[in-house]
Design a protein around this motif. Structure first.
Motif, PDB file in Angstrom:
ATOM      1  N   THR A  20      -4.049   4.830   3.643  1.00  0.00           N
ATOM      2  CA  THR A  20      -2.780   4.669   4.362  1.00  0.00           C
ATOM      3  C   THR A  20      -2.132   3.333   4.019  1.00  0.00           C
ATOM      4  O   THR A  20      -0.911   3.229   3.936  1.00  0.00           O
ATOM      5  N   VAL A  21      -2.968   2.311   3.846  1.00  0.00           N
ATOM      6  CA  VAL A  21      -2.444   1.004   3.444  1.00  0.00           C
ATOM      7  C   VAL A  21      -1.790   1.103   2.066  1.00  0.00           C
ATOM      8  O   VAL A  21      -0.669   0.615   1.838  1.00  0.00           O
ATOM      9  N   ASN A  22      -2.476   1.739   1.118  1.00  0.00           N
ATOM     10  CA  ASN A  22      -1.908   1.890  -0.221  1.00  0.00           C
ATOM     11  C   ASN A  22      -0.626   2.701  -0.204  1.00  0.00           C
ATOM     12  O   ASN A  22       0.311   2.426  -0.963  1.00  0.00           O
ATOM     13  N   ALA A  23      -0.574   3.700   0.664  1.00  0.00           N
ATOM     14  CA  ALA A  23       0.618   4.543   0.743  1.00  0.00           C
ATOM     15  C   ALA A  23       1.833   3.768   1.227  1.00  0.00           C
ATOM     16  O   ALA A  23       2.971   4.120   0.898  1.00  0.00           O
ATOM     17  N   SER A  24       1.598   2.707   1.992  1.00  0.00           N
ATOM     18  CA  SER A  24       2.720   1.926   2.520  1.00  0.00           C
ATOM     19  C   SER A  24       2.950   0.644   1.717  1.00  0.00           C
ATOM     20  O   SER A  24       3.586  -0.285   2.211  1.00  0.00           O
ATOM     21  N   GLY A  25       2.461   0.621   0.478  1.00  0.00           N
ATOM     22  CA  GLY A  25       2.751  -0.511  -0.401  1.00  0.00           C
ATOM     23  C   GLY A  25       1.590  -1.436  -0.655  1.00  0.00           C
ATOM     24  O   GLY A  25       1.738  -2.418  -1.395  1.00  0.00           O
ATOM     25  N   GLY A  26       0.438  -1.167  -0.047  1.00  0.00           N
ATOM     26  CA  GLY A  26      -0.729  -2.001  -0.273  1.00  0.00           C
ATOM     27  C   GLY A  26      -0.718  -3.259   0.575  1.00  0.00           C
ATOM     28  O   GLY A  26      -0.004  -3.366   1.575  1.00  0.00           O
ATOM     29  N   ILE A  27      -1.517  -4.222   0.176  1.00  0.00           N
ATOM     30  CA  ILE A  27      -1.608  -5.509   0.874  1.00  0.00           C
ATOM     31  C   ILE A  27      -0.899  -6.555   0.024  1.00  0.00           C
ATOM     32  O   ILE A  27      -1.352  -6.895  -1.076  1.00  0.00           O
ATOM     33  N   ASN A  28       0.260  -6.977   0.498  1.00  0.00           N
ATOM     34  CA  ASN A  28       1.103  -7.922  -0.246  1.00  0.00           C
ATOM     35  C   ASN A  28       1.344  -7.435  -1.676  1.00  0.00           C
ATOM     36  O   ASN A  28       1.307  -8.215  -2.639  1.00  0.00           O
ATOM     37  N   GLY A  29       1.568  -6.119  -1.801  1.00  0.00           N
ATOM     38  CA  GLY A  29       1.903  -5.525  -3.086  1.00  0.00           C
ATOM     39  C   GLY A  29       0.719  -5.115  -3.930  1.00  0.00           C
ATOM     40  O   GLY A  29       0.902  -4.513  -4.993  1.00  0.00           O
ATOM     41  N   ARG A  30      -0.498  -5.410  -3.492  1.00  0.00           N
ATOM     42  CA  ARG A  30      -1.687  -5.038  -4.250  1.00  0.00           C
ATOM     43  C   ARG A  30      -2.320  -3.788  -3.659  1.00  0.00           C
ATOM     44  O   ARG A  30      -2.392  -3.634  -2.442  1.00  0.00           O
ATOM     45  N   GLN A  31      -2.831  -2.918  -4.530  1.00  0.00           N
ATOM     46  CA  GLN A  31      -3.520  -1.712  -4.105  1.00  0.00           C
ATOM     47  C   GLN A  31      -5.011  -2.013  -3.903  1.00  0.00           C
ATOM     48  O   GLN A  31      -5.612  -2.806  -4.629  1.00  0.00           O
ATOM     49  N   VAL A  32      -5.579  -1.355  -2.914  1.00  0.00           N
ATOM     50  CA  VAL A  32      -6.982  -1.576  -2.576  1.00  0.00           C
ATOM     51  C   VAL A  32      -7.860  -0.594  -3.342  1.00  0.00           C
ATOM     52  O   VAL A  32      -7.595   0.609  -3.366  1.00  0.00           O
ATOM     53  N   GLN A  33      -8.908  -1.101  -3.965  1.00  0.00           N
ATOM     54  CA  GLN A  33      -9.928  -0.278  -4.599  1.00  0.00           C
ATOM     55  C   GLN A  33     -11.240  -0.454  -3.826  1.00  0.00           C
ATOM     56  O   GLN A  33     -11.496  -1.519  -3.273  1.00  0.00           O
ATOM     57  N   TYR A  34     -12.047   0.598  -3.833  1.00  0.00           N
ATOM     58  CA  TYR A  34     -13.273   0.567  -3.033  1.00  0.00           C
ATOM     59  C   TYR A  34     -14.485   0.878  -3.901  1.00  0.00           C
ATOM     60  O   TYR A  34     -14.530   1.912  -4.573  1.00  0.00           O
ATOM     61  N   VAL A  35     -15.473  -0.009  -3.897  1.00  0.00           N
ATOM     62  CA  VAL A  35     -16.737   0.171  -4.604  1.00  0.00           C
ATOM     63  C   VAL A  35     -17.800   0.453  -3.557  1.00  0.00           C
ATOM     64  O   VAL A  35     -17.920  -0.280  -2.575  1.00  0.00           O
ATOM     65  N   TRP A  36     -18.581   1.521  -3.758  1.00  0.00           N
ATOM     66  CA  TRP A  36     -19.589   1.851  -2.752  1.00  0.00           C
ATOM     67  C   TRP A  36     -20.908   2.241  -3.408  1.00  0.00           C
ATOM     68  O   TRP A  36     -20.964   2.561  -4.589  1.00  0.00           O
TER      69      TRP A  36
END
Length: 458
Positions: free
Chosen positions: A111-127
């Protein structure tokens, strides 16, 4: 944490209600959560899973930042021009399945990425899959260090999590969320969001006294080492509250059946049994209604097996536990077992459907991971809250986001309103932000839960 076969067995019973809730809440969440004008959920969280055995999942801790203060370099902090890499590890294979916690964090970040990310950056997740194994959890922690993650957000690994807090924070990586194990509350780079499990012991004992329990039997998960002091805290508080417990059964998450456990709980008047601590009260041979309560401190997967065994024995005492009022267990004990009491540090989503945080949480998970919707439990609320805290601090750090600046903004959080818990505050030193519980009661058949109190704080 819930086994896949348990989900399948209860899905039919929950399907009708969940479809109604999900369809309504999912629509509302599209408008309430995406603040960047996005018409719906379209963001994706690119992610990487650790592959192979523990030997190649691990990495060297030589990337550790001296002093454990976090890196000031963006490249060493998992931040590039257009992306932010965070991570977590979760028990997925083995006796329990906490993939739902992983997917709850991912749903939030999508949802964060859909609204533009965090200060323009997209979040990636390593698990990484920690496999309900302490060695695998350590390999997962080393793997995340080798991947230069900015932060660990929402880990769920009962056998390994407590030990790996120090592994991660010694490398300068802040840890946000978690189960609420003791180590999470003694480390300056750990930012728990829930109430400490040590407080659970005190709160459950005091609630037993408030409910009028006289002679309960106790069943606890004992294959997790850090549970021992929690068990001791619970038993000591019961004694201090003048409550005589009749038996203590110590069980394992890998235990296939609770038939023998329930027999021991029923017949505790014959003396100590089950390998647990000895009772401080013996029911008279002819006494009825003794024990009068079951106090249970288990994972959601084990609750289901306990209730199945109680039903098979046609034995229905009152139940007091934590996290019972969730999708994956709220009807697993059928209509015969009711008047159960559930102590939780977050508002029950199924008694607060108008709450904005609840709407966002249920709607996002149902939209992105519909197969996980029935598996939501108390620990997914931990995971969602951890994701909220991370995103708030990362936004406040601005364009110059590093581990150091993130930690500074986490420490600066004061009276953060999660929407479903008491406000969270951090600051320098160790963190213990949440001291409060509420409890719900199932006072009617078929899992009809109602919140009975405001916040009970210690």
């Amino acid at each position: 944490m819930v086994a896949r076969n348990i989900r399948e067995r209860i899905a039919v019973a929950l399907l009708a209600g969940s479809v109604v809730v999900a369809s309504v809440l999912g629509v509302m969440t599209v408008l309430s959560f995406t603040q960047g004008g996005t018409a719906g959920f379209t963001g994706q969280v690119a992610g990487t899973q650790a592959q192979g055995s523990s030997s190649n999942a691990g990495g060297s801790s030589s990337n550790a930042v001296s002093g454990g203060t976090g890196s000031s370099s963006q490249s060493q902090s998992g931040v590039s021009g257009g992306s932010i890499t965070i991570g977590g590890f979760f028990d997925i294979s083995g006796p329990v399945d906490s993939s739902v916690e992983r997917d709850t964090v991912r749903a939030y970040m999508q949802t964060v990425n859909a609204s533009g990310g965090i200060n323009g950056r997209q979040v990636q997740y390593v698990w990484c899959d920690s496999k309900y194994d302490a060695s695998a959890a350590h390999s997962c922690a080393q793997y995340l260090i080798s991947q230069h993650v900015l932060a660990v957000v929402g880990l769920t690994a009962p056998l390994g999590e407590n030990n790996e807090i120090n592994t991660l924070t010694s490398a300068g990586i802040p840890v946000i969320g978690g189960l609420g194990t003791p180590a999470e509350f003694t480390n300056s780079l750990s930012f728990p969001v829930s109430t400490s499990f040590l407080r659970y012991g005190t709160a459950i004992a005091d609630e037993a006294r408030a409910l009028g329990a006289k002679h309960p039997a106790v069943v606890v998960l004992a294959d997790v080492p850090w549970v021992r002091p929690i068990e001791a805290n619970l038993l000591n508080r019961l004694s201090a509250d003048g409550i005589g417990y009749t038996d203590v059964e110590e069980v394992s998450a890998t235990q296939a059946s609770y038939t023998a456990t329930v027999f021991n709980l029923q017949h505790s008047r014959h003396g100590p049994s089950g390998g647990g601590a000895g009772p401080n009260y013996h029911c008279p041979p002819a006494a009825s209604g003794c024990p009068d309560f079951i106090i249970a401190a288990l994972d959601p997967f084990s609750y289901h097996r306990l209730f199945d065994a109680m039903e098979a024995a046609n034995w229905y005492p009152h139940v007091l536990g934590s996290g019972l009022d969730k999708f994956n267990v709220q009807r697993s004990y059928d209509k015969e077992i009711h008047d159960a009491h559930s102590l939780v540090p977050f508002l029950s989503p199924y008694d607060h459907t108008g709450n904005p945080t609840v709407r966002q949480y249920l709607g996002a998970v149902e939209h992105f991971y519909p197969g996980q919707f029935q598996a939501l439990d108390i620990y997914t609320q931990h995971a969602w809250t951890a994701a909220m805290v991370f995103a708030t601090a990362a936004r406040a750090a601005g364009k110059d986001l590093t581990q150091q600046s993130l930690i500074q903004q986490l420490d600066a959080i004061h009276n953060f309103n999660t929407g479903w818990s008491t406000p969270l505050s951090y600051g320098p030193g160790a963190h213990d932000p949440n001291h409060c519980f509420t409890y719900t009661v199932d006072n009617a058949p078929n899992g009809t839960w109602h919140t009975m109190t405001g916040w009970l704080c210690s």
